[in-house]
Design a protein around this motif. Sequence first.
Motif, PDB file in Angstrom:
ATOM      1  N   ASP A  55      -9.119  -9.596   5.101  1.00 25.07           N
ATOM      2  CA  ASP A  55      -9.115  -8.606   6.169  1.00 25.07           C
ATOM      3  C   ASP A  55      -9.193  -7.201   5.566  1.00 25.07           C
ATOM      4  O   ASP A  55      -8.369  -6.822   4.728  1.00 25.07           O
ATOM      5  CB  ASP A  55      -7.831  -8.751   6.988  1.00 25.07           C
ATOM      6  CG  ASP A  55      -7.896  -8.004   8.313  1.00 25.07           C
ATOM      7  OD1 ASP A  55      -8.366  -6.849   8.326  1.00 25.07           O
ATOM      8  OD2 ASP A  55      -7.463  -8.564   9.329  1.00 25.07           O
ATOM      9  N   ASP A  56     -10.177  -6.431   6.020  1.00 29.29           N
ATOM     10  CA  ASP A  56     -10.357  -5.077   5.503  1.00 29.29           C
ATOM     11  C   ASP A  56      -9.152  -4.186   5.792  1.00 29.29           C
ATOM     12  O   ASP A  56      -8.893  -3.230   5.061  1.00 29.29           O
ATOM     13  CB  ASP A  56     -11.618  -4.445   6.089  1.00 29.29           C
ATOM     14  CG  ASP A  56     -11.637  -4.466   7.610  1.00 29.29           C
ATOM     15  OD1 ASP A  56     -11.838  -5.554   8.178  1.00 29.29           O
ATOM     16  OD2 ASP A  56     -11.437  -3.395   8.220  1.00 29.29           O
TER      17      ASP A  56
ATOM     18  N   PRO B  99       0.827  -1.215   0.000  1.00 26.49           N
ATOM     19  CA  PRO B  99       0.000   0.000   0.000  1.00 26.49           C
ATOM     20  C   PRO B  99       0.859   1.261   0.000  1.00 26.49           C
ATOM     21  O   PRO B  99       1.996   1.249   0.477  1.00 26.49           O
ATOM     22  CB  PRO B  99      -0.785  -0.137   1.305  1.00 26.49           C
ATOM     23  CG  PRO B  99       0.110  -0.908   2.216  1.00 26.49           C
ATOM     24  CD  PRO B  99       0.861  -1.867   1.329  1.00 26.49           C
ATOM     25  N   ASN B 100       0.286   2.326  -0.507  1.00 24.17           N
ATOM     26  CA  ASN B 100       0.981   3.610  -0.577  1.00 24.17           C
ATOM     27  C   ASN B 100       0.640   4.411   0.686  1.00 24.17           C
ATOM     28  O   ASN B 100      -0.374   5.091   0.754  1.00 24.17           O
ATOM     29  CB  ASN B 100       0.541   4.367  -1.835  1.00 24.17           C
ATOM     30  CG  ASN B 100       1.353   5.617  -2.070  1.00 24.17           C
ATOM     31  OD1 ASN B 100       1.860   6.228  -1.130  1.00 24.17           O
ATOM     32  ND2 ASN B 100       1.477   6.011  -3.329  1.00 24.17           N
ATOM     33  N   HIS B 101       1.489   4.317   1.691  1.00 21.97           N
ATOM     34  CA  HIS B 101       1.173   4.894   3.004  1.00 21.97           C
ATOM     35  C   HIS B 101       1.097   6.416   2.964  1.00 21.97           C
ATOM     36  O   HIS B 101       0.296   7.023   3.688  1.00 21.97           O
ATOM     37  CB  HIS B 101       2.210   4.447   4.037  1.00 21.97           C
ATOM     38  CG  HIS B 101       2.190   2.959   4.281  1.00 21.97           C
ATOM     39  ND1 HIS B 101       1.155   2.335   4.941  1.00 21.97           N
ATOM     40  CD2 HIS B 101       3.072   1.979   3.938  1.00 21.97           C
ATOM     41  CE1 HIS B 101       1.394   1.042   5.009  1.00 21.97           C
ATOM     42  NE2 HIS B 101       2.548   0.793   4.404  1.00 21.97           N
ATOM     43  N   MET B 102       1.896   7.048   2.120  1.00 26.46           N
ATOM     44  CA  MET B 102       1.844   8.506   2.025  1.00 26.46           C
ATOM     45  C   MET B 102       0.505   8.967   1.448  1.00 26.46           C
ATOM     46  O   MET B 102      -0.131   9.898   1.955  1.00 26.46           O
ATOM     47  CB  MET B 102       3.000   9.022   1.164  1.00 26.46           C
ATOM     48  CG  MET B 102       3.097  10.544   1.134  1.00 26.46           C
ATOM     49  SD  MET B 102       4.553  11.110   0.223  1.00 26.46           S
ATOM     50  CE  MET B 102       5.860  10.499   1.298  1.00 26.46           C
TER      51      MET B 102
ATOM     52  N   PRO C 184      -6.497  -0.435   2.045  1.00 27.15           N
ATOM     53  CA  PRO C 184      -5.317   0.332   1.601  1.00 27.15           C
ATOM     54  C   PRO C 184      -4.815  -0.072   0.214  1.00 27.15           C
ATOM     55  O   PRO C 184      -4.347   0.789  -0.548  1.00 27.15           O
ATOM     56  CB  PRO C 184      -4.271   0.005   2.670  1.00 27.15           C
ATOM     57  CG  PRO C 184      -5.058  -0.340   3.884  1.00 27.15           C
ATOM     58  CD  PRO C 184      -6.256  -1.070   3.361  1.00 27.15           C
ATOM     59  N   ILE C 185      -4.919  -1.356  -0.124  1.00 31.45           N
ATOM     60  CA  ILE C 185      -4.472  -1.804  -1.456  1.00 31.45           C
ATOM     61  C   ILE C 185      -5.336  -1.187  -2.541  1.00 31.45           C
ATOM     62  O   ILE C 185      -4.824  -0.634  -3.540  1.00 31.45           O
ATOM     63  CB  ILE C 185      -4.502  -3.346  -1.539  1.00 31.45           C
ATOM     64  CG1 ILE C 185      -3.447  -3.946  -0.628  1.00 31.45           C
ATOM     65  CG2 ILE C 185      -4.292  -3.807  -2.976  1.00 31.45           C
ATOM     66  CD1 ILE C 185      -3.574  -5.452  -0.458  1.00 31.45           C
TER      67      ILE C 185
ATOM     68  N   PRO D 256      -0.322  -9.977   1.040  1.00 30.62           N
ATOM     69  CA  PRO D 256      -1.085 -10.394   2.214  1.00 30.62           C
ATOM     70  C   PRO D 256      -2.500  -9.794   2.231  1.00 30.62           C
ATOM     71  O   PRO D 256      -2.677  -8.583   2.071  1.00 30.62           O
ATOM     72  CB  PRO D 256      -0.251  -9.855   3.392  1.00 30.62           C
ATOM     73  CG  PRO D 256       1.134  -9.733   2.846  1.00 30.62           C
ATOM     74  CD  PRO D 256       0.956  -9.337   1.405  1.00 30.62           C
ATOM     75  N   LEU D 257      -3.489 -10.655   2.438  1.00 32.82           N
ATOM     76  CA  LEU D 257      -4.893 -10.238   2.514  1.00 32.82           C
ATOM     77  C   LEU D 257      -5.597 -10.807   3.737  1.00 32.82           C
ATOM     78  O   LEU D 257      -6.647 -10.304   4.130  1.00 32.82           O
ATOM     79  CB  LEU D 257      -5.658 -10.694   1.258  1.00 32.82           C
ATOM     80  CG  LEU D 257      -5.276 -10.062  -0.079  1.00 32.82           C
ATOM     81  CD1 LEU D 257      -5.999 -10.761  -1.218  1.00 32.82           C
ATOM     82  CD2 LEU D 257      -5.609  -8.579  -0.081  1.00 32.82           C
ATOM     83  N   ILE D 258      -5.049 -11.871   4.308  1.00 27.50           N
ATOM     84  CA  ILE D 258      -5.692 -12.566   5.413  1.00 27.50           C
ATOM     85  C   ILE D 258      -5.149 -12.041   6.729  1.00 27.50           C
ATOM     86  O   ILE D 258      -3.935 -11.888   6.898  1.00 27.50           O
ATOM     87  CB  ILE D 258      -5.462 -14.090   5.321  1.00 27.50           C
ATOM     88  CG1 ILE D 258      -5.782 -14.591   3.907  1.00 27.50           C
ATOM     89  CG2 ILE D 258      -6.292 -14.826   6.362  1.00 27.50           C
ATOM     90  CD1 ILE D 258      -7.186 -14.315   3.443  1.00 27.50           C
ATOM     91  N   GLY D 259      -6.047 -11.769   7.675  1.00 29.20           N
ATOM     92  CA  GLY D 259      -5.637 -11.217   8.961  1.00 29.20           C
ATOM     93  C   GLY D 259      -5.022 -12.259   9.875  1.00 29.20           C
ATOM     94  O   GLY D 259      -4.936 -13.443   9.544  1.00 29.20           O
TER      95      GLY D 259
END
Length: 394
Positions: free
Chosen positions: A382-383, A13-16, A388-389, A371-374
């Motif tokens: 997992d949301d 994800p692009n955190h900025m 973010p993706i 990664p998608l699973i919490g």
Amino acid sequence: MAKTWIRREVEIPNHMALARLEKCPELGPKLLFFSGGTALKRSSARLVNYTHNSIHVITPFDSGGSSAEIRRAFNMPAVGDIRNRLMALADQSLRGNPEIFALFAHRLPKGEEQEPLRHDLDQMVRGRHELVARIPDPMRKIVRNHLAMFQQNMPEDFDLNGASIGNLVLAGGYLANRRHLDPVIFMFSNLVQVRGTVRPVVNKNLHLAAELADGALIIGQHRLTGKETARLTSPITRLYLSDDTGRAVDQPIRDKMRTLIQGAELICYPMGSFHSSVLANLLPRGVGQAVAGAACSKIYVPSTGDDPECLGLSVADQVERLGQVLMADAPGIRLSDVLHFVLVDTAHGHYPGGLDLARIRNLGVEVIDCPLIGYGPSPDIDDRFLVPILLSLA
């Protein structure tokens, strides 16, 4: 005004970018989701922290539970999934919204005689039921008026067992607005400050019908999901919109829906029941053309875990079927016009039918593996990872 495509590298994800969106979500991107049920509920609630402009195209074809009884009584589209999404996107910090949420989520008891259930409904109409009494005006008056409209038009044989009060309120609003859903959705969206746009893909009383590999014909969305009836024992070979007899119906989308789709900044076919939630939204005439005409990225997020509707289907099969439904809308539509990415988690995700990533890539669709699973026992996406993706790709 000239338009052109720009290819860019994206950090996922692009955190900025996410930090900027958090500071000003009212200017966030128009992410459009073709979804129906509850699989996107948590993601929708998280999404409002980053954008107030998401678009949720909802299937109005549910034929089970409380929705079935309302549809039978009033010959109308299903409103349950619309109610769920409105509440997921509502601003829970505003006065009155938690109270509205509690009322809309409330169901009358099951296994009761009709007389006490009708008494409970009457108490709500009169404003004497605690769930209604604690809602501040003007919302309380609107809720009571809509429930009164429902009560006045309710057939004598209407079964209130397990009835969703939120569905009854929306049904009353539908009747009060000359059998139009848009004014009701608009009114409640403003009252509870829904941070996004929620619309049924069509405003017609239609059903899902499916032909199975063994020759059987299934009519009704609830018979496909395996939640209220026995699970399918033969794969679905064809899905279409029908009347209640199973006769195919050619239903176009409205210009309003076409404009929403073509204005999206990212189109997502999210996790959920593959046929009754995702593909169902793509069946009306004009959806494929609108998606093809949208100048944005298009991504499919296949469900992890068991989906009874995907009997015998790998993720690659799902990608092909998704493309086939959209491309069948009009001559000349290519898969590359309607789908660019498939988002999977090969390390933690469980895909019962298999993935076949090589075949997906051979179709010209890019695979994003992350990664998608919490953390914990749940196999669900997992949301905290998904939202973010998607925002980073918009």
